[in-house]
Design a protein around this motif. Sequence first.
Motif, PDB file in Angstrom:
ATOM      1  N   VAL A  43     -10.920  -6.976   6.943  1.00  0.00           N
ATOM      2  CA  VAL A  43     -11.968  -6.041   6.530  1.00  0.00           C
ATOM      3  C   VAL A  43     -13.331  -6.709   6.600  1.00  0.00           C
ATOM      4  CG1 VAL A  43     -12.865  -4.685   4.597  1.00  0.00           C
ATOM      5  CG2 VAL A  43     -10.428  -4.632   5.132  1.00  0.00           C
TER       6      VAL A  43
ATOM      7  N   ARG B 278      -1.498  -9.097   1.995  1.00  0.00           N
ATOM      8  CA  ARG B 278      -2.515  -8.519   1.105  1.00  0.00           C
ATOM      9  C   ARG B 278      -3.754  -8.101   1.881  1.00  0.00           C
ATOM     10  NH1 ARG B 278      -0.865 -12.843  -2.291  1.00  0.00           N
ATOM     11  NH2 ARG B 278      -2.637 -14.094  -1.575  1.00  0.00           N
TER      12      ARG B 278
ATOM     13  N   ARG C  80      -5.519  -3.827   3.112  1.00  0.00           N
ATOM     14  CA  ARG C  80      -6.891  -3.342   2.907  1.00  0.00           C
ATOM     15  C   ARG C  80      -7.517  -2.821   4.189  1.00  0.00           C
ATOM     16  NH1 ARG C  80      -6.950  -8.001  -0.439  1.00  0.00           N
ATOM     17  NH2 ARG C  80      -8.066  -9.231   1.132  1.00  0.00           N
TER      18      ARG C  80
ATOM     19  N   PRO D 167      -0.583  -3.386  -3.555  1.00  0.00           N
ATOM     20  CA  PRO D 167      -1.748  -2.693  -4.102  1.00  0.00           C
ATOM     21  C   PRO D 167      -1.462  -1.203  -4.273  1.00  0.00           C
ATOM     22  CG  PRO D 167      -2.084  -3.118  -1.777  1.00  0.00           C
ATOM     23  CD  PRO D 167      -0.788  -3.784  -2.155  1.00  0.00           C
TER      24      PRO D 167
ATOM     25  N   LEU E 271      -4.137   1.446  -3.900  1.00  0.00           N
ATOM     26  CA  LEU E 271      -4.546   1.612  -2.501  1.00  0.00           C
ATOM     27  C   LEU E 271      -3.535   2.460  -1.745  1.00  0.00           C
ATOM     28  CD1 LEU E 271      -6.840   0.510  -0.589  1.00  0.00           C
ATOM     29  CD2 LEU E 271      -5.151  -1.168   0.175  1.00  0.00           C
TER      30      LEU E 271
END
Length: 349
Positions: A233, A253, A257, A278, A281
């Motif tokens: 990201v 992880r 994202r 997450p 998310l």
Amino acid sequence: MSETSVALPRTMRASVLRGIRDVAVEERPVPGPGPDEVLVEVTAVGVCGSDVHYYEHGRIGEFVVRSPLVLGHEAGGRIVAAGSDVPAERIGQRVSVEPGVPCRRCECCRSGRYNLCPEVRFFATPPVDGAFCEYVAVPADFAHPVPDALSDDAAALLEPLSVAVWAGRKAGVGVGSHVLVAGAGPVGLLVTQVARALGAAEVVVSDVDAGRRGLAAELGASAVLDPAAGDPVEQGVEVDAFIDCSGAPAAVRAGFRAVRRAGAVVLVGMGADELPVPVSLVQNRELEVTGTFRYANTWPAAIVLAGSGAVRLDRLVTGHVDLEHAEDALAPDPRQRHVKLVVQPRAAA
């Protein structure tokens, strides 16, 4: 009873794991094919991370090596004998061996998800012997004919290519997809090529090793990332599908994202037994999260991809060893930085 076009020996050599970091070549009887089986003279066997794990630790999860075991499940070769129910014209065919034989009766088998069969017998998974040997007997329909354009190495590596095909299907990769792949080991490099062949517009590959990143770029990655420079990201990546082939918790992880709303996360790499997810998310973006367990009905697609040149299997091979030196492939010199090693039990004539 079986039919054969060549005189077969009574015994064969096999590289046998007798304990942790203890491998020796033994003489074993040549197996006789059952009525619906063929006998394959093995010419190439890819070395997988699972083989190395059994060699180093003697177990993978609940699968424990309790008695001598022949490793190797990525195999190709030539049919030299056929059972009574198999057409004799199959003798002489070059084939790729699909190493997991299911029961064919359970609900998973009947629904086409035979990779999840609870009774599957998979090469080199205790207590089932694998293919680090000169001959193996397999059901005829699990010995897939390969075109002459494919090398012996490529015939063997259709097995890890099948892992990549299955991952691409689970991720829903198609024309115009944007894909992030974590890990540029053999499977990650194959996932990269498969995604391109399926029509992905962008395939971004992340790996800590500069040499692996370079090979990923050569094999079709539109961009490569060094995780040390920031997570995807932070480097401007946003994708429809994230396929983890690293098993590294940090990579997983970070990959989550980078996935857009309604995207897919596919976990292929084997690392930690448990990972934090997450949840907010996943919920807020309605992400589909799944694992993969081997493959089902992938060999026809894998043969087309490799035979057409859309996937370059031979480019992954960085070394060969004979059966007497199979242990060298299970504990390779780290300075040589191999991508994929291949054992040749019986070199092709």
